[in-house]
Design a protein around this motif. Structure first.
Motif, mmCIF file in Angstrom:
data_model
loop_
_atom_site.group_PDB
_atom_site.id
_atom_site.type_symbol
_atom_site.label_atom_id
_atom_site.label_comp_id
_atom_site.label_asym_id
_atom_site.label_seq_id
_atom_site.Cartn_x
_atom_site.Cartn_y
_atom_site.Cartn_z
ATOM 1 N N GLU A 196 6.338 -0.709 7.646
ATOM 2 C CA GLU A 196 5.949 0.357 7.256
ATOM 3 C C GLU A 196 7.207 1.503 7.279
ATOM 4 O O GLU A 196 8.006 1.343 7.960
ATOM 5 C CB GLU A 196 4.746 1.071 7.867
ATOM 6 C CG GLU A 196 4.874 1.158 9.371
ATOM 7 C CD GLU A 196 3.693 1.730 9.916
ATOM 8 O OE1 GLU A 196 3.551 2.755 10.182
ATOM 9 O OE2 GLU A 196 2.788 0.735 9.983
ATOM 10 N N LEU A 255 -0.294 2.366 10.205
ATOM 11 C CA LEU A 255 -0.760 1.487 9.148
ATOM 12 C C LEU A 255 -0.502 0.080 9.150
ATOM 13 O O LEU A 255 -1.474 -0.748 8.949
ATOM 14 C CB LEU A 255 -0.173 1.962 7.755
ATOM 15 C CG LEU A 255 -0.131 1.426 6.306
ATOM 16 C CD1 LEU A 255 -1.694 1.615 6.237
ATOM 17 C CD2 LEU A 255 0.498 1.853 5.245
ATOM 18 N N HIS A 293 0.138 5.431 0.893
ATOM 19 C CA HIS A 293 -0.955 6.607 1.198
ATOM 20 C C HIS A 293 -0.087 7.828 1.154
ATOM 21 O O HIS A 293 0.744 8.078 1.784
ATOM 22 C CB HIS A 293 -1.113 6.222 2.733
ATOM 23 C CG HIS A 293 -2.113 4.957 3.020
ATOM 24 N ND1 HIS A 293 -3.293 5.039 3.059
ATOM 25 C CD2 HIS A 293 -1.898 3.679 2.840
ATOM 26 C CE1 HIS A 293 -3.875 3.818 3.065
ATOM 27 N NE2 HIS A 293 -2.852 2.858 2.968
ATOM 28 N N SER A 310 -0.128 12.122 1.445
ATOM 29 C CA SER A 310 -0.599 12.999 2.389
ATOM 30 C C SER A 310 -0.732 14.469 1.690
ATOM 31 O O SER A 310 0.210 14.690 0.814
ATOM 32 C CB SER A 310 0.338 13.132 3.753
ATOM 33 O OG SER A 310 -0.060 14.281 4.345
ATOM 34 N N GLU A 361 0.908 -1.212 -0.020
ATOM 35 C CA GLU A 361 -0.081 -0.123 0.008
ATOM 36 C C GLU A 361 0.952 1.261 0.040
ATOM 37 O O GLU A 361 1.852 1.106 0.539
ATOM 38 C CB GLU A 361 -0.972 0.176 1.283
ATOM 39 C CG GLU A 361 -1.985 -0.990 1.218
ATOM 40 C CD GLU A 361 -3.186 -0.619 2.436
ATOM 41 O OE1 GLU A 361 -3.044 0.617 3.134
ATOM 42 O OE2 GLU A 361 -3.614 -1.524 2.802
ATOM 43 N N ILE A 397 -2.705 10.761 7.252
ATOM 44 C CA ILE A 397 -2.502 9.466 6.823
ATOM 45 C C ILE A 397 -1.995 8.468 7.818
ATOM 46 O O ILE A 397 -1.577 7.368 7.598
ATOM 47 C CB ILE A 397 -1.641 9.431 5.413
ATOM 48 C CG1 ILE A 397 -0.320 9.859 5.783
ATOM 49 C CG2 ILE A 397 -2.260 10.055 4.324
ATOM 50 C CD1 ILE A 397 0.868 9.524 4.657
ATOM 51 N N ASN A 398 -2.285 9.124 9.037
ATOM 52 C CA ASN A 398 -1.767 8.175 10.184
ATOM 53 C C ASN A 398 -0.271 7.811 10.290
ATOM 54 O O ASN A 398 0.085 6.576 10.206
ATOM 55 C CB ASN A 398 -2.723 7.074 10.387
ATOM 56 C CG ASN A 398 -4.013 7.254 10.992
ATOM 57 O OD1 ASN A 398 -4.049 8.316 11.367
ATOM 58 N ND2 ASN A 398 -4.835 6.565 10.354
ATOM 59 N N ARG A 440 4.464 10.486 2.159
ATOM 60 C CA ARG A 440 4.015 9.187 1.455
ATOM 61 C C ARG A 440 4.502 8.114 2.542
ATOM 62 O O ARG A 440 5.681 7.958 2.800
ATOM 63 C CB ARG A 440 4.444 8.965 0.071
ATOM 64 C CG ARG A 440 3.488 9.662 -0.709
ATOM 65 C CD ARG A 440 3.952 9.465 -2.136
ATOM 66 N NE ARG A 440 5.362 10.251 -2.658
ATOM 67 C CZ ARG A 440 5.887 10.077 -3.691
ATOM 68 N NH1 ARG A 440 5.395 9.367 -4.728
ATOM 69 N NH2 ARG A 440 6.904 10.996 -3.812
ATOM 70 N N LYS A 441 3.444 7.597 3.064
ATOM 71 C CA LYS A 441 3.798 6.226 4.002
ATOM 72 C C LYS A 441 3.236 5.083 2.951
ATOM 73 O O LYS A 441 2.327 5.185 2.337
ATOM 74 C CB LYS A 441 2.713 6.302 5.111
ATOM 75 C CG LYS A 441 2.951 4.906 5.847
ATOM 76 C CD LYS A 441 2.025 4.986 7.275
ATOM 77 C CE LYS A 441 2.984 5.306 8.196
ATOM 78 N NZ LYS A 441 2.595 4.965 9.400
ATOM 79 N N PHE A 442 4.151 3.930 3.118
ATOM 80 C CA PHE A 442 4.124 2.672 2.412
ATOM 81 C C PHE A 442 4.231 1.655 3.179
ATOM 82 O O PHE A 442 5.065 1.708 4.103
ATOM 83 C CB PHE A 442 4.840 2.555 0.993
ATOM 84 C CG PHE A 442 6.220 2.645 1.202
ATOM 85 C CD1 PHE A 442 7.075 1.436 1.078
ATOM 86 C CD2 PHE A 442 7.063 3.822 1.375
ATOM 87 C CE1 PHE A 442 8.575 1.427 1.383
ATOM 88 C CE2 PHE A 442 8.464 3.782 1.479
ATOM 89 C CZ PHE A 442 9.218 2.617 1.501
ATOM 90 N N LYS A 499 -3.776 -2.771 9.192
ATOM 91 C CA LYS A 499 -3.782 -3.735 8.322
ATOM 92 C C LYS A 499 -3.733 -5.153 8.825
ATOM 93 O O LYS A 499 -4.366 -6.078 8.466
ATOM 94 C CB LYS A 499 -2.355 -3.823 7.558
ATOM 95 C CG LYS A 499 -2.327 -4.590 6.186
ATOM 96 C CD LYS A 499 -3.469 -3.971 5.175
ATOM 97 C CE LYS A 499 -3.264 -4.671 3.874
ATOM 98 N NZ LYS A 499 -4.290 -4.114 2.557
#
Length: 359
Positions: free
Chosen positions: A93, A345, A73, A75, A71, A338-339, A80-82, A349
């Protein structure tokens, strides 16, 4: 049967030892590393200036692999968090944090990556999502490096600033961390300067002592979050094993002989550590360590009881520290929408996978 080790997890020293053992020269090791890190090939066949016998040797003993990106996400602040999936299914993460403006006011090319060092965390800081599911395992050197390679794929540019502030306690995974640092800083690796790398610790004193003996000038951030044992005991279980009476001397040992100031990370939590008295205690520690202070208003985590102080309360705390002539900044968490706080994250999940809801 265990999979072959990753070629991207080999330090120059380890690769040279392997090739020397098999009758090859230092020059061949340099060629291999050039293909891996400068040209970024993903197969041994692509290493066109190597003899076939050496390509076959490498393929018999090593492999390429980059974690699967599950994933991404984005912001509003461009963070960007992945989430990546390791080969055993573990979720990890990482967060890409572009700097929009440089110190001179021009557009910045700096790309910071917040890297995880463990799957989960054993230290259980009460305000953090990383520890809610406990510690599953250490990340390997290759898995640490894999986060950087994944981030560069997502960002489509080079990562040039690394902060080990993601999931886990980096200094409790010291051996894998040390190899990763060698690859990251080496001119035959990712070639990121040591002063562009920051390791964050919650106060793991044995690891701090190892880091004090580590030769490279890596920056250090300490997740203090409480300037008395009473406060740290309440929110950081690590303090019960290594209280401030042990942590502060370990930090002084790290500072000895280095032209570097440690950073005291201090998350402001409403009615827990945000009073004027707390600010006074923090000032005393910062002066003793010749440290700078980074204040971070709490980034709310669903399922945890802690609250963010008011903006006025945060500014008042910062002003008290500044008045004492301590270098202090107020850093607002990137990716709040986006936490992006550590572990959020992955926690969501895992809860979706298990059919549970946040606590």
């Amino acid at each position: 049967m265990s999979p072959l080790p990753l070629i991207t997890a080999q330090t120059e020293e380890k690769l040279l030892a392997f090739l020397t053992e098999h009758g090859h020269t230092k020059f061949r090791a340099q060629q291999v590393l050039d293909w891996v890190w400068r040209k970024r090939v993903t197969t041994f066949d692509a290493m066109s200036n190597l003899p076939p016998a050496l390509k076959n040797l490498l393929a018999e003993h090593f492999r390429f692999h980059t974690p699967e990106i599950v994933e991404i996400h984005g912001s509003a602040d461009t963070t960007r968090k992945f989430l990546t999936k390791m080969e055993d299914g573990s979720l990890v993460e990482s967060v890409i944090i572009p700097a929009a403006v440089a110190e001179n006011g021009e557009k910045s090319e700096r790309v910071t990556l917040c890297v995880s060092s463990q799957v989960g965390c054993a230290f259980g800081c009460k305000f953090c999502a990383s520890g809610l599911l406990g510690l599953k395992r250490h990340l390997t050197t290759g898995e640490i490096i894999g986060q950087i390679l994944s981030a560069e794929t997502i960002a489509e540019k080079r990562v040039n600033n690394i902060v080990f502030m993601g999931m886990g306690e980096p200094l409790s995974n010291f051996d894998n961390l040390a190899d990763a640092l060698e690859i990251i800083t080496s001119h035959r690796g990712l070639e990121i300067g040591a002063r562009h790398i920051t390791i964050s610790t919650s106060g793991f004193v044995p690891g701090l002592k190892k880091l004090a003996a580590y030769p490279r000038q890596i920056r250090l951030a300490v997740s203090l979050h409480g300037a008395t044992d009473e406060v740290r005991d309440q929110i950081m279980p690590v303090n019960k094993k290594w209280p401030l009476s042990q942590l502060i001397p370990a930090l002084e040992e790290w500072s000895r002989g280095r032209n570097q100031m440690p950073t005291l990370e201090y998350i402001l939590i409403r009615d827990i550590n945000d009073s004027p008295k707390d600010a006074s205690h923090l000032v005393r520690i910062a002066k003793r360590l010749h440290a700078k202070v980074n204040l971070i208003p709490y980034n709310t985590v669903e399922g945890l009881p802690w609250k963010r102080p008011t903006e006025e309360r945060c500014r008042s705390f910062r002003d008290a520290v500044h008045k004492a002539r301590i270098p202090v900044t107020m850093r607002y968490e990137k990716g709040h929408d986006i936490n992006a706080a550590c572990g959020q994250l992955r926690l969501r999940k895992e809860q979706e996978k298990n059919g549970s809801t946040p606590r």
